[in-house]
Design an enzyme around this catalytic site. Structure first.
Site, PDB file in Angstrom:
ATOM      1  N   ARG A  46      31.741  51.838  32.697  1.00  0.00           N
ATOM      2  CA  ARG A  46      32.576  52.020  31.510  1.00  0.00           C
ATOM      3  C   ARG A  46      32.978  53.476  31.371  1.00  0.00           C
ATOM      4  O   ARG A  46      32.271  54.379  31.819  1.00  0.00           O
ATOM      5  CB  ARG A  46      31.832  51.597  30.235  1.00  0.00           C
ATOM      6  CG  ARG A  46      31.475  50.132  30.183  1.00  0.00           C
ATOM      7  CD  ARG A  46      30.798  49.782  28.872  1.00  0.00           C
ATOM      8  NE  ARG A  46      30.329  48.394  28.859  1.00  0.00           N
ATOM      9  CZ  ARG A  46      29.690  47.834  27.838  1.00  0.00           C
ATOM     10  NH1 ARG A  46      29.444  48.536  26.739  1.00  0.00           N
ATOM     11  NH2 ARG A  46      29.298  46.581  27.896  1.00  0.00           N
ATOM     12  N   SER A 146      33.351  45.491  26.697  1.00  0.00           N
ATOM     13  CA  SER A 146      32.695  44.768  25.616  1.00  0.00           C
ATOM     14  C   SER A 146      33.164  45.266  24.249  1.00  0.00           C
ATOM     15  O   SER A 146      34.355  45.283  23.970  1.00  0.00           O
ATOM     16  CB  SER A 146      31.178  44.856  25.774  1.00  0.00           C
ATOM     17  OG  SER A 146      30.517  43.968  24.906  1.00  0.00           O
ATOM     18  N   LYS A 156      32.866  44.926  35.427  1.00  0.00           N
ATOM     19  CA  LYS A 156      31.541  44.471  35.845  1.00  0.00           C
ATOM     20  C   LYS A 156      31.637  43.319  36.840  1.00  0.00           C
ATOM     21  O   LYS A 156      32.609  42.562  36.859  1.00  0.00           O
ATOM     22  CB  LYS A 156      30.695  44.075  34.638  1.00  0.00           C
ATOM     23  CG  LYS A 156      31.220  42.902  33.815  1.00  0.00           C
ATOM     24  CD  LYS A 156      30.276  42.623  32.641  1.00  0.00           C
ATOM     25  CE  LYS A 156      30.704  41.407  31.848  1.00  0.00           C
ATOM     26  NZ  LYS A 156      29.778  41.104  30.737  1.00  0.00           N
ATOM     27  N   ASP A 298      33.078  40.071  19.710  1.00  0.00           N
ATOM     28  CA  ASP A 298      33.609  41.344  20.189  1.00  0.00           C
ATOM     29  C   ASP A 298      34.745  41.095  21.174  1.00  0.00           C
ATOM     30  O   ASP A 298      35.205  39.959  21.326  1.00  0.00           O
ATOM     31  CB  ASP A 298      32.495  42.196  20.808  1.00  0.00           C
ATOM     32  CG  ASP A 298      31.838  41.522  22.003  1.00  0.00           C
ATOM     33  OD1 ASP A 298      31.971  40.292  22.150  1.00  0.00           O
ATOM     34  OD2 ASP A 298      31.185  42.229  22.797  1.00  0.00           O
ATOM     35  N   ASP A 300      35.191  40.918  24.385  1.00  0.00           N
ATOM     36  CA  ASP A 300      35.073  39.969  25.498  1.00  0.00           C
ATOM     37  C   ASP A 300      34.269  38.736  25.095  1.00  0.00           C
ATOM     38  O   ASP A 300      33.943  37.905  25.944  1.00  0.00           O
ATOM     39  CB  ASP A 300      34.449  40.631  26.722  1.00  0.00           C
ATOM     40  CG  ASP A 300      32.987  40.984  26.539  1.00  0.00           C
ATOM     41  OD1 ASP A 300      32.624  41.415  25.429  1.00  0.00           O
ATOM     42  OD2 ASP A 300      32.200  40.843  27.506  1.00  0.00           O
ATOM     43  N   GLU A 386      18.416  41.748  20.936  1.00  0.00           N
ATOM     44  CA  GLU A 386      18.592  42.182  19.555  1.00  0.00           C
ATOM     45  C   GLU A 386      19.993  42.678  19.253  1.00  0.00           C
ATOM     46  O   GLU A 386      20.397  42.770  18.100  1.00  0.00           O
ATOM     47  CB  GLU A 386      17.556  43.268  19.235  1.00  0.00           C
ATOM     48  CG  GLU A 386      18.012  44.701  19.311  1.00  0.00           C
ATOM     49  CD  GLU A 386      18.457  45.157  20.704  1.00  0.00           C
ATOM     50  OE1 GLU A 386      19.235  46.113  20.767  1.00  0.00           O
ATOM     51  OE2 GLU A 386      18.044  44.551  21.712  1.00  0.00           O
TER      52      GLU A 386
END
Length: 539
Positions: A46, A146, A156, A298, A300, A386
C-alpha cells in the site's frame, strides 16, 4: 482547537484526483529509499503515488514477480483480478493486465468492468478450484488499499487457497519486485491487454449466498435493512442481493466518488472508509432509527460495521462475540469439532463464549492469513479479528471465503435479527449479563525504531513483572497459543485482564491493546502498567 472528527469533509480535505493519477504514471521510485520500496504488510503493498510509494513501476514489478512466483509454485490456472473504487485502483489494474497478458497468464476481469469486493475474488477462487479438481488451480489479485484514505492504492495477491498470501510468498514477491525496479524493469514483460477474459463475480457470489445465510428467514421477517457501501466496491452487490432475494433492503448511499467527499472525517480528521469507526460512520449512525439493521462496508467490502436502533454502531469485538454465539447454535451442518478462531488482540469475551458452547478456541497472531488453513479444511468454522474482519463456513461446513467478508457479516446481522427477534446489540447485553462487561481499548506509546525492533522480537520470558493491575500474571506470550506463530510483540494475561503490545509498521509508536473485565478504571490501570512493563523489558 475543536476536533473535526465525525463532521462532514470539506473541500480542503479532498484529494486532487488528476494529480494523483498523473503521479502514478510519471513518478519513478528509488528503491534504495525505504519509503519507496515494495513492502507487503498484512494485506499487500500500500502507498500513495504522491509519495512515490504506489506507482506504475511498483505495480509492473509486483505483477511480474507474482507471475514468476505462481509459475514456481506450479499455479497455472486462471487468475481472477478485481479492483475497488480508489482512484489508483483502475490504473493499477491496467498496469497489471499488461504484464499478465504479456506473460501469457489466463486472466479474468469483471464481466461488467465494475468494482469487485475482496470477498468476491476469494469466493471465485475457491469456487473455481472446487469445481475443477485435479486441474490447474486458480489464484487472484485484488487491487485495493481497503479502508485507507483516498490518496492510497493497494495491491494484494491471493494464492489458490483464496486467502491472503502468507509471509513466505509476500517476502519473495516483494524482494523480487524491488530487484526488478532496481534493474530498470528490464525483465518485466508488458503488452497491450487485449486477450483478457471476463467473469461474472457478482452473480456467482450473490446466487451462492443462500448456501451460507438464511436468506428466506430474512425475507419472511420483513425487517427493514439499510446498507451503506461507503462509496466502495459493494455498491452494486447490495442492490443485486435485494433483488435476488426479495429483501426490504435500501442502498443508503449508492454514490461512488474517488474523493469520498460525502464522508465524515475519521478520528484523526482524515477521510478513511472504516465502517468500525464511530467518526467515519457518523452520517450512517445518524440514520440508525430508520432501519432494523443498518450496515456499512469499507472500499473493498472486507470489513463490516453494524448499526442498530438501540445502540448505534456496535464495537467490532461485541459483534464478533454475538456472531459466534449465534452461528455455533444455529448451524447444525457444522462439525462438532470445528473451532472458533480469533486474533490475540480480540476480546476475551470470545474466549468465554467459546467455552460456554463447548468449542475449542484457536488464538492466532494479527492478520487474517492465519485463519486460512482452518477455513479451507473446515477445522475452524469462524475466524474473526478485532478490526471488524471475519468470515465463516457455509451451512454444510465447507469453505465460503478465506478472506474477510464484510458483506457476509452484514447479512448475518440481519439473519440474527430475523431469527431471534432481537438486535445483535441486545444479544450482546445478554452476554455481558452472563460473562461480565469488559472494557477494551487500544492506545499508542512512543517508541524509537530500535525499541520497535526489540519489541517485535521480545520473548515473553523477558517480562519480569508478576502482577498486572494487582492480579497475578498467568501467561506471558510471545507466540500465539493457537498455532505457535510469533506474535511480533508480547501478550500478558491475568484472570480478568490482559494487554498486548506490538510495534507499529508505519509510525514511531507501539500499540497497546488492553481489556479488563473489572471496568474502565481497571482498564486504565492495566494500560499504565502495560507501558511500564514493556518499557522495562525494552530497557
Amino acid at each position: 482547537m475543536t476536533s473535526r472528527a465525525g463532521t462532514p469533509a470539506q473541500s480542503s480535505d479532498l484529494i486532487d484526483v488528476e494529480a494523483l493519477i498523473d503521479a502514478y504514471w510519471h513518478r519513478h521510485p528509488d528503491v534504495s529509499d525505504p519509503e519507496q520500496k515494495v513492502v507487503f504488510g498484512t494485506s499487500g503493498h500500500r502507498g500513495s503515488s504522491l509519495k512515490t510509494a504506489f506507482n506504475d513501476d511498483h505495480i509492473a514489478a509486483i505483477t511480474q514477480a507474482i507471475v514468476e512466483y505462481r509459475a514456481e509454485q506450479g499455479t497455472t490456472g486462471p487468475l481472477f483480478i478485481g479492483r475497488d473504487t480508489h482512484a489508483l485502483s483502475a490504473p493499477a489494474q491496467s498496469t497489471a493486465l499488461e504484464v499478465l497478458v504479456a506473460n501469457g497468464v489466463d486472466v479474468l476481469v469483471d464481466e461488467f468492468d465494475g468494482y469487485t469486493p475482496t470477498p468476491a475474488v476469494s469466493h471465485a477462487i475457491i469456487r473455481y478450484n472446487r469445481e475443477h479438481p485435479g486441474q490447474p488451480q486458480a489464484d487472484g489479485i485484488v487491487v485495493t488499499p481497503s479502508h485507507n484514505p483516498p490518496a492510497d492504492g493497494g495491491f494484494k495477491y491471493n494464492p489458490p487457497h483464496g486467502g491472503p498470501a502468507d509471509s513466505d510468498a509476500t517476502n519473495w514477491i516483494a524482494e523480487r519486485a524491488n530487484a526488478l525496479i532496481a534493474g530498470g524493469l528490464q525483465d518485466v514483460q508488458r503488452a497491450e491487454a487485449t486477450a483478457v477474459g471476463t467473469y461474472d463475480f457478482r452473480t456467482r457470489y450473490v446466487e451462492d449466498l443462500g448456501s451460507i445465510i438464511d436468506m428466506q428467514a430474512i425475507k419472511d421477517s420483513g425487517i427493514r435493512i439499510g446498507a451503506d457501501p461507503l462509496g466502495g466496491a459493494s455498491v452494486s452487490y447490495w442492490q443485486a442481493i435485494a433483488e435476488a432475494y426479495g429483501l426490504d433492503l435500501t442502498v443508503v448511499n449508492p454514490e461512488v466518488d474517488p474523493q469520498w467527499g460525502f464522508m465524515t472525517l475519521d478520528w484523526d480528521e482524515k477521510i478513511r472508509m472504516d465502517p468500525s469507526s464511530p467518526s467515519a460512520m457518523a452520517s450512517v449512525v445518524a440514520r440508525a432509527g430508520d432501519y432494523d439493521i443498518l450496515t456499512g462496508n469499507d472500499a473493498d467490502a472486507d470489513r463490516h460495521g453494524i448499526v442498530t436502533p438501540d445502540a448505534g454502531l456496535m464495537n467490532p469485538n461485541h459483534y464478533l462475540a454475538v456472531a459466534i454465539q449465534y452461528l455455533f447454535t444455529h448451524r447444525p451442518g457444522w462439525s462438532e469439532d470445528a473451532a472458533v478462531g480469533k486474533t490475540l488482540v480480540s476480546s476475551s469475551m470470545i474466549d468465554r463464549v467459546a467455552e460456554s458452547i463447548g468449542r475449542t478456541l484457536v488464538e492466532v497472531p494479527v492478520g487474517f492469513k492465519w485463519f486460512v488453513p482452518g477455513l479451507i479444511d473446515g477445522s475452524v468454522a469462524f475466524g474473526g479479528e478485532e478490526s471488524a474482519g471475519a468470515s465463516f463456513l457455509k451451512q454444510d461446513g465447507t469453505s465460503w471465503t478465506t478472506d474477510k467478508d464484510g458483506i457476509l457479516l452484514c447479512l448475518l446481522a440481519s439473519e440474527i435479527r430475523a431469527v431471534t427477534g432481537r438486535s445483535p446489540s441486545e444479544l450482546y447485553r445478554e452476554l455481558t449479563e452472563r460473562f461480565g462487561d469488559p472494557a477494551y481499548a487500544r492506545v499508542d506509546a512512543a517508541a524509537t525504531k530500535a525499541q520497535k525492533a526489540a519489541l517485535g522480537k521480545l520473548d515473553g520470558d523477558a517480562v519480569a513483572a508478576t502482577e498486572l493491575a494487582g492480579e497475578p500474571i498467568v501467561a506471558k506470550l510471545s507466540k500465539a497459543p493457537g498455532n505457535g506463530a510469533a506474535i511480533g510483540g508480547v501478550k500478558v494475561v491475568s484472570e480478568d485482564a490482559w494487554f498486548a503490545a506490538r510495534p507499529s509498521g508505519t509510525e514511531d509508536v507501539y500499540k497497546i491493546y488492553a481489556e479488563s473485565f473489572k471496568g474502565p478504571d481497571d482498564l486504565k490501570a492495566v494500560q499504565a502498567e502495560a507501558k511500564r512493563i514493556v518499557d522495562a523489558a525494552l530497557g
